[in-house]
Design an enzyme around this catalytic site. Structure first.
Site: not given
Ligand code: KIV
Length: 272
Positions: A52-53, A91, A190
């Site tokens: 979800d980044s 995610d 994290e």
């Molecule tokens: O959303 C994402 O990219 C993540 C990573 C930072 C593990 O959860």
């Protein structure tokens, strides 16, 4: 390493657990579209995270909170089409599983049906355990995510290192064990102290993948835009940049603009 796809053996959650047993480190990177997904897969990455980044690096939001279920499904579908070997983890976005376990299972089933991804990731421990159990009970593998949880940024108020105080570290250890006992196949840790992450990885039988959690865990994950240098104003201490694609792209695009303006492009060979 580059992968040849004849007789390719898919990475499964079980294979990741075996890799941990053998002491083989697990590589994980994010991807958000078909082209990136297929490049990352061909390069031999074990796990691809449709994170979800995407809310930050694709949509330009300040946090991960605004990205919607529909948007995550759109991105994940595109990634899955490009992947032949890696395990694809998706995610669950903010607001689709924290409310109650019924909402969690409805969101999870939609993601799995519409994207054809392999498994899901959820942030949190005890607070979301009923949702995790419900999703697992439908036969959907779940990866946990503890430590800095970006979906809770409004609670923390900062992206600083988590679990530096004993109380938070103890809760994190309890949550990690709870996620393993509940049936998660792996956990992302994290931005926590390396020593704490190493302790957790040594206590659990499921793989622990770190981001800003040191080298004592079972694997590493990075956001692809960060490690390729597409996002140069973000430079936390844990990030290693493997390229400066922003500079490569800037140079190529300026060159193109110059060639169009000067009439150099297209030339005789570049037309019909
Ligand atoms: O959303 C994402 O990219 C993540 C990573 C930072 C593990 O959860």
């Amino acid at each position: 390493m580059s992968i040849h796809f004849e007789n390719v053996r898919r990475v499964t959650t079980q294979r990741l657990i075996e890799m941990k047993k053998r002491g083989e480190k697990i590589s994980m990177l994010t991807a958000y579209d078909y082209t990136m997904g297929s490049i990352v897969d061909r390069a031999g990455v074990d796990v691809i995270l449709v994170g979800d980044s995407a809310s930050n690096v694709i949509c330009g939001n300040v946090t991960t909170l605004p990205i919607t279920l529909d948007q995550m499904i759109f991105l994940a579908k595109s990634v899955v089409r490009g992947v032949k070997r890696a395990l694809v983890v998706i995610d669950m976005p903010f607001g689709t599983y924290q409310g109650n376990s019924r909402e969690a299972i409805t969101s999870a089933i939609r993601i799995m049906k519409e994207t054809h991804g392999d498994c899901l990731k959820m942030e949190g421990g005890e607070e979301v355990i009923e949702s995790i159990k419900r999703v697992l009970s439908a036969g959907i593998p779940v990866m946990g995510h503890l430590g800095l949880m970006p979906q809770s940024i409004n609670k923390y108020g900062t992206y600083a290192v988590r679990a530096q105080e004993e109380e938070e570290a103890e809760k994190l250890i309890r949550d990690a064990h709870l996620l393993e006992e509940t049936g998660c196949f792996g956990i992302v840790l994290e931005k926590i102290p390396a020593k704490l992450a190493q302790q957790i990885a040594s206590e659990l039988t499921i793989p622990v993948i770190g981001i800003g959690a040191g080298g004592g865990v079972d694997g590493q994950v990075l956001v692809i835009h960060d490690m390729l240098g597409l996002n140069n104003d973000f430079s936390p201490r844990f990030l290693r940049r493997y390229a400066n694609l922003e500079a490569v792209m800037d140079n190529a695009i300026k060159h193109y603009v110059d060639d169009v303006k000067s009439g150099d492009f297209p030339n005789e060979q570049e037309q019909y």
